[in-house]
Design a protein around this motif. Structure first.
Motif, PDB file in Angstrom:
ATOM      1  N   VAL A 131       0.896  -1.179  -0.226  1.00 52.60           N
ATOM      2  CA  VAL A 131      -0.020  -0.094   0.016  1.00 52.60           C
ATOM      3  C   VAL A 131       1.031   1.253   0.083  1.00 52.60           C
ATOM      4  CG1 VAL A 131      -2.024   0.947   1.032  1.00 52.60           C
ATOM      5  CG2 VAL A 131      -1.762  -1.383   1.623  1.00 52.60           C
ATOM      6  N   ILE A 156      -4.026   5.777   7.049  1.00 55.80           N
ATOM      7  CA  ILE A 156      -4.236   5.108   8.163  1.00 55.80           C
ATOM      8  C   ILE A 156      -3.006   5.121   8.963  1.00 55.80           C
ATOM      9  CG2 ILE A 156      -3.821   2.888   7.175  1.00 55.80           C
ATOM     10  CD1 ILE A 156      -5.523   1.370   9.200  1.00 55.80           C
ATOM     11  N   LYS A 158      -0.582   3.084  11.734  1.00 53.82           N
ATOM     12  CA  LYS A 158      -0.204   1.898  12.337  1.00 53.82           C
ATOM     13  C   LYS A 158       1.028   1.741  13.258  1.00 53.82           C
ATOM     14  CE  LYS A 158      -2.456  -0.637   8.590  1.00 53.82           C
ATOM     15  NZ  LYS A 158      -2.295  -1.735   7.721  1.00 53.82           N
ATOM     16  N   GLY A 164      -2.209  -7.029  13.900  1.00 54.25           N
ATOM     17  CA  GLY A 164      -3.545  -7.374  14.207  1.00 54.25           C
ATOM     18  C   GLY A 164      -4.610  -6.254  14.651  1.00 54.25           C
ATOM     19  N   GLY A 165      -4.197  -5.091  14.290  1.00 52.96           N
ATOM     20  CA  GLY A 165      -5.306  -3.896  14.340  1.00 52.96           C
ATOM     21  C   GLY A 165      -4.977  -3.115  15.740  1.00 52.96           C
ATOM     22  N   MET A 168      -4.535   1.297  15.672  1.00 54.95           N
ATOM     23  CA  MET A 168      -4.349   1.879  14.359  1.00 54.95           C
ATOM     24  C   MET A 168      -5.531   3.235  14.330  1.00 54.95           C
ATOM     25  SD  MET A 168      -4.796  -1.625  11.740  1.00 54.95           S
ATOM     26  CE  MET A 168      -6.330  -1.299  11.802  1.00 54.95           C
ATOM     27  N   GLU A 200      -0.015   4.576   6.044  1.00 53.10           N
ATOM     28  CA  GLU A 200      -0.323   4.095   4.662  1.00 53.10           C
ATOM     29  C   GLU A 200      -1.569   4.613   4.390  1.00 53.10           C
ATOM     30  OE1 GLU A 200       0.935  -0.838   5.263  1.00 53.10           O
ATOM     31  OE2 GLU A 200      -1.247  -0.239   5.376  1.00 53.10           O
ATOM     32  N   LYS A 201      -1.931   4.470   2.746  1.00 50.03           N
ATOM     33  CA  LYS A 201      -3.126   4.823   2.235  1.00 50.03           C
ATOM     34  C   LYS A 201      -4.180   4.038   2.963  1.00 50.03           C
ATOM     35  CE  LYS A 201      -5.945   6.356  -1.167  1.00 50.03           C
ATOM     36  NZ  LYS A 201      -6.279   7.524  -0.887  1.00 50.03           N
ATOM     37  N   TYR A 202      -5.210   4.591   3.393  1.00 45.82           N
ATOM     38  CA  TYR A 202      -6.577   3.499   3.817  1.00 45.82           C
ATOM     39  C   TYR A 202      -7.388   3.087   2.648  1.00 45.82           C
ATOM     40  CZ  TYR A 202     -10.270   1.936   6.517  1.00 45.82           C
ATOM     41  OH  TYR A 202     -11.394   1.294   7.027  1.00 45.82           O
ATOM     42  N   LEU A 203      -7.431   1.925   2.592  1.00 51.73           N
ATOM     43  CA  LEU A 203      -8.057   1.118   1.831  1.00 51.73           C
ATOM     44  C   LEU A 203      -9.536   1.010   2.239  1.00 51.73           C
ATOM     45  CD1 LEU A 203      -5.632  -1.342   0.234  1.00 51.73           C
ATOM     46  CD2 LEU A 203      -6.139   1.024  -0.480  1.00 51.73           C
ATOM     47  N   PRO A 206     -11.784  -3.150   1.871  1.00 51.45           N
ATOM     48  CA  PRO A 206     -11.070  -4.324   1.395  1.00 51.45           C
ATOM     49  C   PRO A 206     -11.270  -5.773   1.614  1.00 51.45           C
ATOM     50  CG  PRO A 206      -9.793  -3.463   3.326  1.00 51.45           C
ATOM     51  CD  PRO A 206     -10.994  -2.832   3.319  1.00 51.45           C
ATOM     52  N   HIS A 208      -9.782  -9.112   2.784  1.00 48.19           N
ATOM     53  CA  HIS A 208      -8.270 -10.022   3.406  1.00 48.19           C
ATOM     54  C   HIS A 208      -8.039 -11.229   2.760  1.00 48.19           C
ATOM     55  CE1 HIS A 208      -5.930 -10.911   7.087  1.00 48.19           C
ATOM     56  NE2 HIS A 208      -5.729 -12.025   6.334  1.00 48.19           N
ATOM     57  N   HIS A 235     -11.176  -7.376  14.132  1.00 50.66           N
ATOM     58  CA  HIS A 235      -9.770  -8.242  13.896  1.00 50.66           C
ATOM     59  C   HIS A 235     -10.043  -9.841  14.662  1.00 50.66           C
ATOM     60  CE1 HIS A 235      -8.618  -4.142  12.609  1.00 50.66           C
ATOM     61  NE2 HIS A 235      -8.966  -3.868  13.931  1.00 50.66           N
ATOM     62  N   GLU A 275       0.246 -11.629   4.593  1.00 46.30           N
ATOM     63  CA  GLU A 275      -1.430 -11.119   4.492  1.00 46.30           C
ATOM     64  C   GLU A 275      -1.401 -10.013   3.326  1.00 46.30           C
ATOM     65  OE1 GLU A 275      -2.423 -11.119   9.067  1.00 46.30           O
ATOM     66  OE2 GLU A 275      -2.855  -9.307   8.014  1.00 46.30           O
ATOM     67  N   LEU A 286       0.536  -6.612   3.361  1.00 43.90           N
ATOM     68  CA  LEU A 286       0.041  -5.802   4.452  1.00 43.90           C
ATOM     69  C   LEU A 286       1.254  -6.093   5.772  1.00 43.90           C
ATOM     70  CD1 LEU A 286      -2.164  -4.073   4.978  1.00 43.90           C
ATOM     71  CD2 LEU A 286      -3.203  -5.888   6.137  1.00 43.90           C
ATOM     72  N   GLU A 287       1.313  -7.621   5.935  1.00 42.25           N
ATOM     73  CA  GLU A 287       2.311  -7.875   6.995  1.00 42.25           C
ATOM     74  C   GLU A 287       2.518  -9.493   6.825  1.00 42.25           C
ATOM     75  OE1 GLU A 287      -0.195  -7.952  10.999  1.00 42.25           O
ATOM     76  OE2 GLU A 287      -0.269  -5.997  10.098  1.00 42.25           O
TER      77      GLU A 287
HETATM   78  C1  MV4 Z   1      -5.495  -1.776   6.609  1.00 39.43           C
HETATM   79  C2  MV4 Z   1      -6.867  -1.355   6.388  1.00 39.43           C
HETATM   80  C3  MV4 Z   1      -7.084  -0.668   5.280  1.00 39.43           C
HETATM   81  N1  MV4 Z   1      -6.084   0.169   4.603  1.00 39.43           N
HETATM   82  N2  MV4 Z   1      -4.781  -1.050   6.041  1.00 39.43           N
HETATM   83  C4  MV4 Z   1      -6.624  -4.607  10.348  1.00 39.43           C
HETATM   84  C5  MV4 Z   1      -5.580  -5.607  11.123  1.00 39.43           C
HETATM   85  C6  MV4 Z   1      -4.448  -5.313  10.401  1.00 39.43           C
HETATM   86  N3  MV4 Z   1      -3.506  -6.616  10.029  1.00 39.43           N
HETATM   87  C7  MV4 Z   1      -4.402  -4.520   9.269  1.00 39.43           C
HETATM   88  N4  MV4 Z   1      -5.620  -4.022   9.429  1.00 39.43           N
HETATM   89  C8  MV4 Z   1      -6.139  -3.058   8.321  1.00 39.43           C
HETATM   90  N5  MV4 Z   1      -5.146  -2.604   7.523  1.00 39.43           N
HETATM   91  C9  MV4 Z   1      -4.837  -0.120   5.035  1.00 39.43           C
HETATM   92  N6  MV4 Z   1      -3.775   0.434   4.556  1.00 39.43           N
HETATM   93  C10 MV4 Z   1      -7.950  -2.116   7.043  1.00 39.43           C
HETATM   94  C11 MV4 Z   1      -7.378  -2.956   7.815  1.00 39.43           C
HETATM   95  C12 MV4 Z   1      -8.690  -3.679   8.458  1.00 39.43           C
HETATM   96  C13 MV4 Z   1      -8.811  -5.179   8.528  1.00 39.43           C
HETATM   97  C14 MV4 Z   1      -7.896  -5.714   7.449  1.00 39.43           C
HETATM   98  C15 MV4 Z   1      -8.011  -7.259   7.530  1.00 39.43           C
HETATM   99  C16 MV4 Z   1      -9.379  -7.656   8.034  1.00 39.43           C
HETATM  100  C17 MV4 Z   1     -10.295  -6.906   8.754  1.00 39.43           C
HETATM  101  C18 MV4 Z   1     -10.013  -5.529   9.054  1.00 39.43           C
HETATM  102  C19 MV4 Z   1     -10.786  -4.868   9.384  1.00 39.43           C
HETATM  103  C20 MV4 Z   1     -10.722  -3.576   9.552  1.00 39.43           C
HETATM  104  C21 MV4 Z   1      -9.588  -2.955   9.177  1.00 39.43           C
END
Ligand code: MV4
Length: 492
Positions: A131, A156, A158, A164-165, A168, A200-203, A206, A208, A235, A275, A286-287
């Protein structure tokens, strides 16, 4: 091969790991807390040792106690399962120091992936899409404002040591940014002992999607396809499936091949998960999780690979027993996490004693659980009762099978989230594969859960009253899937 392995975990995952050991001819050593004296996993192990009081810091996180048992029992390796010590690099380091093999990746790689900024950097360098965001920790608010301006709101914030959220912060305009950074830093400091945060840019909404990978210590790596885990709440994953409804063979090959290169480039070995968020047709790394995951059974079901056996063999120095060409999806798998929690009351945990427990069976059904009738779900640990995994030749058959399996469950004594799973399986968007991380809210699932509960109340009452009768009679009313009877309504 190892002769003896210690399993530093509890519940269903301890049993899952011991099953793999048994198939490999390895003796197992269990460790249990005060709350788990009578637990199934402690009986499954050939030897089990008490390690301390119920609170995890005094037992399942108590390294001194665990190593004392490992040495006393002569265990050559430790499998940490998930949670507890699984991603603790100090624990992996100490295993090395104590001459015991850690069944997991090298400790420096656990560290490298635990630092989310570093993980982003190395995965980007290996060619994975990430991202848009900061390459370093945020140090200066004015610079952060200009970065946010460049990538565009919403953004966003982090914690780099997080995942694991936790902590954030979503930021929708520049005037909120300074406060969000401060607040994220403060939570990061108090939770992880490290205040470093990144942007990061917030999506929005999205999906997962994650890739399971396996790598051996010779540098061979494969991926075991993807899983989609979009149905989560705060989460906590609730439903996972493999493959993902949005995946194409081309996209799978592109992301999968790059993921393999990426894990090779960081010197990864053992099982791991990359992920991704998926939004508007694109994947973003993501991670990386450096452990065996709760939802590994769906991957085992669609690929036929026993991930835990592979982990043990890899830790023992063996080569991967599969090549990438041997891996292809065989139908569809779905997992529902059956928890003792109340979906009509904010999913609050509902621990307690299982007055009756009967799990589903038949074609295409796998149940991973450590409970039985009479077992008490402890408030000290997570509220997982069972992982119900079903498979089918396609998604449609898997959903029908899941509905059938959920219908067969009998759980009396604690409130469960089975009505939630029934509501989702019947939801038109779920059935079409229209998923997102906001699925539960967007689809008004809780209102549907209330209808499921209402419709089953009478059947539940019948089952509860039948508890005073013969077990035979209870079995005869399998249709009365009383999953929503609280303990106080039960006579016996
Ligand atoms: C994000 C996102 C949107 N945009 N990052 C949540 C847990 C952590 N692993 C990362 N998470 C997120 N990161 C960006 N740039 C939205 C989430 C997110 C999410 C991600 C996966 C599964 C469920 C979620 C619920 C809320 C937010």
């Amino acid at each position: 091969m190892f002769r003896k392995v210690l399993v530093a975990n509890r519940g269903e995952i301890a049993i899952r790991i011991m099953r793999a050991c048994r198939e490999l001819g390895i003796r197992t050593v269990g460790v249990y807390s005060e709350a788990d004296r009578n637990a199934l996993f402690a009986k499954y192990a050939e030897e089990s040792f008490f390690i301390g009081p119920a609170p995890a810091p005094q037992s399942y996180l108590n390294m001194d106690a665990i190593f004392e048992v490992a040495h006393a029992a002569g265990a050559e390796a430790i499998h940490p399962g998930y949670g507890f010590l699984a991603e603790n690099s100090d624990f992996a380091k100490r295993c090395e120091k104590e001459g015991i093999t850690f069944i997991g990746p090298p400790c420096d790689v656990i560290d490298a992936m635990g630092d989310k900024i570093a993980a982003r950097k190395s995965m980007k360098a290996a060619g994975l899409p990430v991202v848009p965001g900061t390459e370093e920790g945020i140090r200066d608010v004015n610079r952060a404002i200009s970065t946010a301006e460049d990538i565009g709101y919403p953004v966003i914030i982090k914690a780099s040591a997080g995942g694991g959220g936790i902590g954030m912060r979503i930021v929708r305009s520049p005037d909120e940014l300074a406060h969000a950074i401060e607040s994220a830093q403060s939570v990061a400091k108090s939770t992880f002992g490290d205040s470093t945060v990144y942007m990061e840019k917030y999506l929005e909404e999205p999906r997962h999607i994650e890739f399971q990978i396996l790598a051996d210590s010779e540098g061979n790596a494969i991926h075991l396809l993807e899983r989609e885990c979009s149905i989560q709440r705060r989460h906590q994953k609730l439903i996972e499936e493999a493959p993902s409804p949005v995946m194409t063979p081309e996209m799978r090959k592109e992301i999968g091949d790059t993921a393999i290169e990426a894990v090779r480039s960081i010197g990864y070995s053992n099982a791991g998960t990359l992920e991704f968020l998926y939004s508007k047709g694109r994947f973003y790394f993501l991670e990386m999780n450096t452990r065996l995951q709760v939802e590994h059974p769906i991957t085992e079901t669609v690929t036929g690979v026993d991930i835990v056996k592979e982990q043990i063999q890899i830790a023992c120095g063996a080569r991967l027993s599969y090549t990438q060409e041997e891996i292809s999806p065989r139908g569809w798998a779905i997992e529902c996490r059956i928890n003792a929690e109340d979906p009509l009351n904010n999913f609050v945990p509902a621990p307690g004693k299982l007055r009756r427990y009967r799990s589903p069976g038949g074609p295409g059904v796998r149940v991973d659980s450590g409970v039985h009738t009479g077992y008490t779900i402890s408030p000290f640990y997570d509220s997982l009762i069972s992982k119900l995994t079903v498979s089918g030749r396609d998604r449609k058959e898997a959903i029908a099978r899941m509905q059938r399996a959920l219908y067969e469950y009998i759980i009396v004594g604690v409130i469960t989230n089975i009505p939630f799973h029934k509501a989702v399986m019947g939801n038109a968007n779920f059935r079409k594969g229209n998923l997102s991380t906001h699925f539960i809210d967007n689809n008004n699932i809780i209102a549907e859960v209330a209808r499921v509960v209402e419709a089953e109340k009478e059947k539940g009452a019948t089952l509860a009253s039948a508890l005073g009768a013969e077990d035979r009679k209870v079995a005869a009313i399998t249709a009365a899937v009383a999953t929503y009877i609280s303990a106080d309504k039960i006579q016996k």
